[in-house]
Motif scaffolding. Sequence first.
Motif, PDB file in Angstrom:
ATOM      1  N   CYS A  35     -10.415  10.113   9.834  1.00  0.00           N
ATOM      2  CA  CYS A  35     -11.760   9.589  10.077  1.00  0.00           C
ATOM      3  C   CYS A  35     -11.787   8.119   9.698  1.00  0.00           C
ATOM      4  N   HIS A  36     -12.784   7.403  10.213  1.00  0.00           N
ATOM      5  CA  HIS A  36     -12.899   5.962   9.942  1.00  0.00           C
ATOM      6  C   HIS A  36     -14.358   5.562  10.046  1.00  0.00           C
ATOM      7  N   PRO A  37     -14.793   4.601   9.221  1.00  0.00           N
ATOM      8  CA  PRO A  37     -16.231   4.272   9.191  1.00  0.00           C
ATOM      9  C   PRO A  37     -16.736   3.516  10.423  1.00  0.00           C
ATOM     10  N   ASP A  38     -15.884   2.682  11.061  1.00  0.00           N
ATOM     11  CA  ASP A  38     -16.399   1.901  12.191  1.00  0.00           C
ATOM     12  C   ASP A  38     -15.424   1.844  13.366  1.00  0.00           C
ATOM     13  N   GLU A  39     -15.861   1.140  14.419  1.00  0.00           N
ATOM     14  CA  GLU A  39     -15.109   1.037  15.679  1.00  0.00           C
ATOM     15  C   GLU A  39     -13.700   0.467  15.486  1.00  0.00           C
ATOM     16  N   GLU A  40     -13.570  -0.409  14.508  1.00  0.00           N
ATOM     17  CA  GLU A  40     -12.285  -1.072  14.284  1.00  0.00           C
ATOM     18  C   GLU A  40     -11.184  -0.062  13.921  1.00  0.00           C
ATOM     19  N   GLY A  41     -11.614   1.013  13.264  1.00  0.00           N
ATOM     20  CA  GLY A  41     -10.679   2.100  13.008  1.00  0.00           C
ATOM     21  C   GLY A  41      -9.862   2.010  11.737  1.00  0.00           C
ATOM     22  N   GLN A  42     -10.192   1.057  10.864  1.00  0.00           N
ATOM     23  CA  GLN A  42      -9.446   0.991   9.599  1.00  0.00           C
ATOM     24  C   GLN A  42      -9.868   2.166   8.715  1.00  0.00           C
ATOM     25  N   PHE A  43      -8.898   2.757   8.011  1.00  0.00           N
ATOM     26  CA  PHE A  43      -9.201   3.898   7.146  1.00  0.00           C
ATOM     27  C   PHE A  43      -9.801   3.413   5.833  1.00  0.00           C
ATOM     28  N   GLY A  72       1.587   4.979  24.033  1.00  0.00           N
ATOM     29  CA  GLY A  72       1.079   3.626  24.227  1.00  0.00           C
ATOM     30  C   GLY A  72      -0.440   3.564  24.096  1.00  0.00           C
ATOM     31  N   LYS A  73      -1.066   4.714  23.771  1.00  0.00           N
ATOM     32  CA  LYS A  73      -2.520   4.770  23.585  1.00  0.00           C
ATOM     33  C   LYS A  73      -2.894   4.010  22.313  1.00  0.00           C
ATOM     34  N   GLU A  74      -4.055   3.352  22.335  1.00  0.00           N
ATOM     35  CA  GLU A  74      -4.471   2.572  21.164  1.00  0.00           C
ATOM     36  C   GLU A  74      -4.992   3.513  20.071  1.00  0.00           C
ATOM     37  N   CYS A  75      -4.086   4.216  19.444  1.00  0.00           N
ATOM     38  CA  CYS A  75      -4.423   5.219  18.430  1.00  0.00           C
ATOM     39  C   CYS A  75      -3.281   5.298  17.424  1.00  0.00           C
ATOM     40  N   PRO A  76      -3.548   5.226  16.148  1.00  0.00           N
ATOM     41  CA  PRO A  76      -4.819   4.923  15.479  1.00  0.00           C
ATOM     42  C   PRO A  76      -5.135   3.413  15.614  1.00  0.00           C
ATOM     43  N   VAL A 112      -2.676  -0.105  15.330  1.00  0.00           N
ATOM     44  CA  VAL A 112      -2.000  -0.593  16.543  1.00  0.00           C
ATOM     45  C   VAL A 112      -2.340  -2.074  16.701  1.00  0.00           C
ATOM     46  N   THR A 113      -3.627  -2.397  16.512  1.00  0.00           N
ATOM     47  CA  THR A 113      -4.041  -3.802  16.662  1.00  0.00           C
ATOM     48  C   THR A 113      -3.591  -4.639  15.462  1.00  0.00           C
ATOM     49  N   PRO A 146      -0.319  -4.485  13.516  1.00  0.00           N
ATOM     50  CA  PRO A 146       1.008  -3.917  13.222  1.00  0.00           C
ATOM     51  C   PRO A 146       1.424  -4.122  11.759  1.00  0.00           C
ATOM     52  N   ASP A 147       0.935  -5.213  11.153  1.00  0.00           N
ATOM     53  CA  ASP A 147       1.261  -5.484   9.747  1.00  0.00           C
ATOM     54  C   ASP A 147       0.676  -4.392   8.835  1.00  0.00           C
ATOM     55  N   ALA A 148      -0.500  -3.850   9.214  1.00  0.00           N
ATOM     56  CA  ALA A 148      -1.130  -2.788   8.409  1.00  0.00           C
ATOM     57  C   ALA A 148      -0.300  -1.510   8.500  1.00  0.00           C
ATOM     58  N   TRP A 149       0.269  -1.268   9.681  1.00  0.00           N
ATOM     59  CA  TRP A 149       1.129  -0.085   9.850  1.00  0.00           C
ATOM     60  C   TRP A 149       2.434  -0.264   9.058  1.00  0.00           C
ATOM     61  N   ALA A 150       2.975  -1.494   9.105  1.00  0.00           N
ATOM     62  CA  ALA A 150       4.201  -1.795   8.344  1.00  0.00           C
ATOM     63  C   ALA A 150       3.942  -1.593   6.851  1.00  0.00           C
ATOM     64  N   GLN A 151       2.739  -2.012   6.426  1.00  0.00           N
ATOM     65  CA  GLN A 151       2.362  -1.838   5.016  1.00  0.00           C
ATOM     66  C   GLN A 151       2.269  -0.355   4.657  1.00  0.00           C
ATOM     67  N   PHE A 152       1.719   0.430   5.589  1.00  0.00           N
ATOM     68  CA  PHE A 152       1.620   1.877   5.347  1.00  0.00           C
ATOM     69  C   PHE A 152       3.008   2.475   5.152  1.00  0.00           C
ATOM     70  N   LYS A 153       3.954   2.066   6.011  1.00  0.00           N
ATOM     71  CA  LYS A 153       5.331   2.580   5.914  1.00  0.00           C
ATOM     72  C   LYS A 153       5.945   2.195   4.567  1.00  0.00           C
ATOM     73  N   GLU A 154       5.619   0.961   4.129  1.00  0.00           N
ATOM     74  CA  GLU A 154       6.145   0.485   2.855  1.00  0.00           C
ATOM     75  C   GLU A 154       5.552   1.292   1.689  1.00  0.00           C
ATOM     76  N   ASP A 155       4.239   1.508   1.767  1.00  0.00           N
ATOM     77  CA  ASP A 155       3.560   2.293   0.724  1.00  0.00           C
ATOM     78  C   ASP A 155       4.119   3.720   0.681  1.00  0.00           C
ATOM     79  N   LEU A 156       4.455   4.227   1.857  1.00  0.00           N
ATOM     80  CA  LEU A 156       5.002   5.583   1.958  1.00  0.00           C
ATOM     81  C   LEU A 156       6.375   5.658   1.284  1.00  0.00           C
ATOM     82  N   ALA A 157       7.169   4.621   1.533  1.00  0.00           N
ATOM     83  CA  ALA A 157       8.505   4.567   0.926  1.00  0.00           C
ATOM     84  C   ALA A 157       8.375   4.517  -0.599  1.00  0.00           C
ATOM     85  N   ASN A 158       7.377   3.787  -1.083  1.00  0.00           N
ATOM     86  CA  ASN A 158       7.148   3.697  -2.527  1.00  0.00           C
ATOM     87  C   ASN A 158       6.665   5.026  -3.115  1.00  0.00           C
TER      88      ASN A 158
END
Length: 230
Positions: A162-170, A204-208, A212-213, A215-227
Amino acid sequence: MAQTKGGKRVAARGKRQKDSGRRMFLIPAALAALVAVLLGVKFLLARTGREEAGGPTPPSWVTQELLPVNPWSRPGTKLEQVDGVVVHYVGNPGTSAEQNRSFFAGLADQTAPAEGEVDTNTYASSHFLIGLDGEIIQCVPLDEWAYCSNRRNEDTISIECCHPDEEGQFTEATYQSLLKLVHWLQEEYHLSGDQIIRHYDVTGKECPRYYVTHPDAWAQFKEDLANEAD
Ligand SMILES: [Zn+2]
């Protein structure tokens, strides 16, 4: 005091005799009661769907609210192997995990098209939903398909956030629960970081959307996951 004790002993002896007679009746009664309780538990389990849940048992911080088996959101198809986890966003800002779960459950009320008719029904579900407050609901057992990730339905576990707004950030709570859940799935299925993907990586769907918009936030998620694994 001694007398009282003796009196008690007599009374106790009398009681024992009465008890042995009563036991003849009590044992079958107790058995009947036990059977009734077991049937009640079985009924409740069947109602919640917990009884039908296959695959690994999720940790206690996951609430299991399995969907009824139906062609549109829980086909009951066996998930033979798990080669990844696919992360999604619900695409409906401000909705709760429970509301999204109700949406999936409601799909069961659709009508199958008549022969030759175009199928306009909606097919959708995910194994897990994570709410704005970080609550996690499991909708589909881990040894069954969910309808979420297109051609990867057959070999992945799906998580919708779930996400609070259209931008889709968790929210921070959603993000932390996602980390915790994906980490648990990684351990359970021996998945590497590369096997944790976005819906975008499948179709290729814009999800999440936000991940997707940004990519640095996704890279950060992967990094946090590794930690998380440390
Ligand atoms: Zn998606």
